[in-house]
Design a protein around this motif. Structure first.
Motif: not given
Length: 170
Positions: A92, A94-96, A99, A112, A115
């Motif tokens: 995870g 890359n947040e894009k 999403d 994921r 964070t």
């Protein structure tokens, strides 16, 4: 099927041992690790799991060859099917990308890490699960998650207190 979910262990062997002990006591059928083992010596604790381990690399997993040899980890993204549920696992970073998987609605569960913050979030028909950090280095909270595919529920547990931190029915 009961699935234990962990992420961001970051070489914290005592915290990994707590997670392994909890997963073994609860009788999980599978353990999924969402990356950031960090070094191959975590094998010492992870091999104590009674259930199979599947996982992906994280951004701090520099010794990929060593982790592959020690634990069989070889992917950045992993698909798992369990009791008719489609699960995607990624670190995870890359947040894009996270999403995009959520918006695609192709998966029942998106697992994921990265964070270091635990989260259960519904996006359409998909549930995003971040078990938080096993290591406890960033938030001070050591946590794991359980996904029960038969009961269709997810819960996040504090490793130090074994108290629930979050819960959602799917």
């Amino acid at each position: 099927m009961l699935i234990g979910i962990m992420s961001d262990t970051h070489d914290n062997l005592s915290a990994i041992a707590k997670a392994v002990e909890l997963f073994n006591r609860e009788g999980v059928d599978l353990v999924i690790h969402a990356g950031d083992y960090v070094a191959p010596f975590v094998r010492r604790e992870l091999l104590k799991l009674r259930a199979p381990l599947k996982g992906v690399f994280g951004n701090n997993d520099g010794e990929k060859k060593g982790l592959n040899k020690a634990l069989g980890i070889s992917e950045d993204i992993l698909e798992v099917k369990a009791d008719g549920m489609k699960i995607i696992v990624l670190h995870g970073t890359n947040e894009k990308v996270v999403d995009a998987f959520a918006k695609s609605q192709l998966y029942d569960v998106i697992i994921r890490g990265h964070t270091h913050r635990y989260e259960i979030r519904e996006t359409g028909r998909s549930i995003l699960v971040n078990p938080g950090e096993v290591c406890g280095y960033v938030t001070g909270i050591k946590s794991v998650a359980f996904l029960d595919t038969k009961k269709r529920e997810v819960k996040i547990i504090n490793l130090d207190t074994e108290e629930p931190l979050g819960f959602m029915s799917l």
